[in-house]
Every structure is written in C-alpha cells, then in structure tokens.
Write a protein that holds these residues in place. Structure first.
Motif, PDB file in Angstrom:
ATOM      1  N   SER A  58       0.881  -1.220  -0.165  1.00 15.49           N
ATOM      2  CA  SER A  58       0.019  -0.027  -0.032  1.00 15.49           C
ATOM      3  C   SER A  58       0.978   1.305   0.004  1.00 15.49           C
ATOM      4  N   LYS A  59       1.798   1.324   0.985  1.00 13.61           N
ATOM      5  CA  LYS A  59       2.742   2.555   0.823  1.00 13.61           C
ATOM      6  C   LYS A  59       3.313   2.612  -0.393  1.00 13.61           C
ATOM      7  N   VAL A  60       3.974   1.754  -0.909  1.00 14.64           N
ATOM      8  CA  VAL A  60       4.689   1.994  -2.246  1.00 14.64           C
ATOM      9  C   VAL A  60       3.716   2.397  -3.525  1.00 14.64           C
ATOM     10  N   VAL A  61       2.604   1.939  -3.387  1.00 18.78           N
ATOM     11  CA  VAL A  61       1.587   2.030  -4.386  1.00 18.78           C
ATOM     12  C   VAL A  61       1.052   3.429  -4.397  1.00 18.78           C
ATOM     13  N   ASN A  62       0.913   3.834  -3.073  1.00 16.49           N
ATOM     14  CA  ASN A  62       0.398   5.276  -2.780  1.00 16.49           C
ATOM     15  C   ASN A  62       1.432   6.332  -3.075  1.00 16.49           C
ATOM     16  N   SER A  63       2.835   5.983  -3.064  1.00 15.49           N
ATOM     17  CA  SER A  63       4.015   6.728  -3.468  1.00 15.49           C
ATOM     18  C   SER A  63       4.183   6.792  -4.877  1.00 15.49           C
ATOM     19  N   MET A  64       3.924   5.753  -5.434  1.00 15.78           N
ATOM     20  CA  MET A  64       3.811   5.856  -6.959  1.00 15.78           C
ATOM     21  C   MET A  64       2.841   6.710  -7.587  1.00 15.78           C
ATOM     22  N   ARG A  65       1.515   6.558  -7.034  1.00 19.04           N
ATOM     23  CA  ARG A  65       0.431   7.225  -7.549  1.00 19.04           C
ATOM     24  C   ARG A  65       0.867   8.753  -7.314  1.00 19.04           C
ATOM     25  N   GLN A  66       1.442   9.190  -6.059  1.00 21.26           N
ATOM     26  CA  GLN A  66       1.763  10.611  -5.840  1.00 21.26           C
ATOM     27  C   GLN A  66       2.736  10.925  -6.677  1.00 21.26           C
ATOM     28  N   THR A  67       3.802  10.194  -7.026  1.00 23.39           N
ATOM     29  CA  THR A  67       4.763  10.561  -8.164  1.00 23.39           C
ATOM     30  C   THR A  67       4.263  10.686  -9.438  1.00 23.39           C
ATOM     31  N   ILE A  68       3.445   9.929 -10.082  1.00 24.40           N
ATOM     32  CA  ILE A  68       2.841  10.143 -11.127  1.00 24.40           C
ATOM     33  C   ILE A  68       1.988  11.350 -11.177  1.00 24.40           C
ATOM     34  N   ASP A  69       1.196  11.961 -10.189  1.00 22.58           N
ATOM     35  CA  ASP A  69       0.374  13.118  -9.989  1.00 22.58           C
ATOM     36  C   ASP A  69       1.396  14.003 -10.284  1.00 22.58           C
ATOM     37  N   GLU A  70       2.495  14.117  -9.396  1.00 19.24           N
ATOM     38  CA  GLU A  70       3.547  14.993  -9.758  1.00 19.24           C
ATOM     39  C   GLU A  70       4.004  15.324 -11.195  1.00 19.24           C
ATOM     40  N   ILE A  71       4.333  14.322 -11.610  1.00 15.39           N
ATOM     41  CA  ILE A  71       4.728  14.236 -13.294  1.00 15.39           C
ATOM     42  C   ILE A  71       3.833  14.795 -14.074  1.00 15.39           C
ATOM     43  N   LEU A  72       2.486  14.589 -13.900  1.00  8.29           N
ATOM     44  CA  LEU A  72       1.669  14.941 -14.696  1.00  8.29           C
ATOM     45  C   LEU A  72       1.321  16.310 -14.540  1.00  8.29           C
ATOM     46  N   ALA A  73       1.353  17.069 -13.304  1.00  6.94           N
ATOM     47  CA  ALA A  73       1.195  18.112 -12.950  1.00  6.94           C
ATOM     48  C   ALA A  73       2.285  19.139 -13.528  1.00  6.94           C
ATOM     49  N   ILE A  74       3.580  18.737 -13.538  1.00  6.60           N
ATOM     50  CA  ILE A  74       4.749  19.481 -14.179  1.00  6.60           C
ATOM     51  C   ILE A  74       4.530  19.436 -15.507  1.00  6.60           C
ATOM     52  N   ILE A  75       3.934  18.312 -16.279  1.00  8.54           N
ATOM     53  CA  ILE A  75       4.000  18.374 -17.856  1.00  8.54           C
ATOM     54  C   ILE A  75       2.696  19.310 -18.138  1.00  8.54           C
ATOM     55  N   ASN A  76       1.724  19.366 -17.171  1.00  9.04           N
ATOM     56  CA  ASN A  76       0.653  20.237 -17.641  1.00  9.04           C
ATOM     57  C   ASN A  76       1.020  21.758 -17.518  1.00  9.04           C
ATOM     58  N   MET A  77       1.653  22.055 -16.413  1.00  6.66           N
ATOM     59  CA  MET A  77       2.175  23.356 -16.407  1.00  6.66           C
ATOM     60  C   MET A  77       3.169  23.615 -17.594  1.00  6.66           C
ATOM     61  N   ILE A  78       4.064  22.910 -17.712  1.00  6.78           N
ATOM     62  CA  ILE A  78       4.896  23.066 -18.885  1.00  6.78           C
ATOM     63  C   ILE A  78       3.997  23.567 -20.309  1.00  6.78           C
ATOM     64  N   LEU A  79       3.080  22.598 -20.475  1.00  4.76           N
ATOM     65  CA  LEU A  79       2.314  22.612 -21.677  1.00  4.76           C
ATOM     66  C   LEU A  79       1.648  24.077 -21.724  1.00  4.76           C
ATOM     67  N   LYS A  80       0.913  24.340 -20.743  1.00  3.87           N
ATOM     68  CA  LYS A  80       0.243  25.712 -20.482  1.00  3.87           C
ATOM     69  C   LYS A  80       1.174  26.921 -20.626  1.00  3.87           C
ATOM     70  N   ALA A  81       2.297  26.720 -20.240  1.00  6.24           N
ATOM     71  CA  ALA A  81       3.455  27.809 -20.431  1.00  6.24           C
ATOM     72  C   ALA A  81       3.847  27.921 -21.694  1.00  6.24           C
ATOM     73  N   GLU A  82       4.076  26.672 -22.393  1.00  7.83           N
ATOM     74  CA  GLU A  82       4.376  26.882 -23.964  1.00  7.83           C
ATOM     75  C   GLU A  82       3.290  27.485 -24.627  1.00  7.83           C
ATOM     76  N   SER A  83       1.941  27.089 -24.166  1.00  6.52           N
ATOM     77  CA  SER A  83       0.888  27.722 -25.015  1.00  6.52           C
ATOM     78  C   SER A  83       0.722  29.074 -24.992  1.00  6.52           C
ATOM     79  N   ILE A  84       1.026  29.683 -23.889  1.00  4.06           N
ATOM     80  CA  ILE A  84       1.255  31.070 -23.616  1.00  4.06           C
ATOM     81  C   ILE A  84       2.173  31.926 -24.189  1.00  4.06           C
ATOM     82  N   LEU A  85       3.464  31.141 -24.215  1.00  5.29           N
ATOM     83  CA  LEU A  85       4.563  31.848 -24.795  1.00  5.29           C
ATOM     84  C   LEU A  85       4.447  31.669 -26.225  1.00  5.29           C
ATOM     85  N   SER A  86       3.622  30.664 -27.069  1.00  5.88           N
ATOM     86  CA  SER A  86       3.476  30.755 -28.491  1.00  5.88           C
ATOM     87  C   SER A  86       2.337  31.435 -28.965  1.00  5.88           C
ATOM     88  N   ARG A  87       1.917  32.215 -28.205  1.00  3.22           N
ATOM     89  CA  ARG A  87       0.657  33.086 -28.665  1.00  3.22           C
ATOM     90  C   ARG A  87       1.300  34.320 -29.467  1.00  3.22           C
TER      91      ARG A  87
END
Length: 87
Positions: A58-87
């Motif tokens: 359980s502890k490891v699976v939860n840690s993996m899920r949190q890591t994936i959530d962080e990865i997706l949040a960072i990717i989302n932030m980069i994609l939003k920044a790229e979208s704003i900068l490419s306008r």
C-alpha cells in the motif's frame, strides 16, 4: 515479494524540444527516491520514458501514484506555459 511496475511514457510527435524541456524539468526530482521505489528514465529519439518500480504494498503504490500525479502536474504546467509563450 510481488513487484508492480508502472511505466509512464511521454512523447510528443514532431516536438523534441518540448519533450526535452519536460525531461529536464523532471530529471532533478527523479534523482533521490525512497529505498522502496526505483525510478529509471530513458530519452531517445524525442521520446522520454519514466519507469517506476516498487513492490506491491500500500505505501509503495500510494507513493507511485503521488509521483505520477506530480509528473502530470509538471507536464501540464509546461504545456500551459508553452501555449502562452507561443501566442
């Protein structure tokens, strides 16, 4: 010990620069991990893959899920920044 493997593969067709930006943003966070979690990265031909490995507890699976959530949040932030900068 049962080992679960979660593989997150990130690639952007025809946009190696964006994939490289994502890799450079995530790499420092992936250097230090808890002893029960292993993170490997591969960057080839414009494709960046992150492989998370850990036992099926359980502890490891939860840690993996949190890591994936962080990865997706960072990717989302980069994609939003790229979208704003490419306008």
């Amino acid at each position: 010990m049962n080992e679960s493997v979660i593989k997150v593969k990130i690639s952007f067709k025809n946009n190696e620069k964006l994939t490289d930006s994502i890799m450079k943003s995530l790499h420092p966070d992936n250097l230090v991990t808890p002893p029960y979690l292993e993170i490997n990265e591969v960057f080839t031909h414009g494709e960046y893959a992150i492989i998370l490995k850990g036992c099926l507890e359980s502890k490891v699976v939860n840690s993996m899920r949190q890591t994936i959530d962080e990865i997706l949040a960072i990717i989302n932030m980069i994609l939003k920044a790229e979208s704003i900068l490419s306008r």
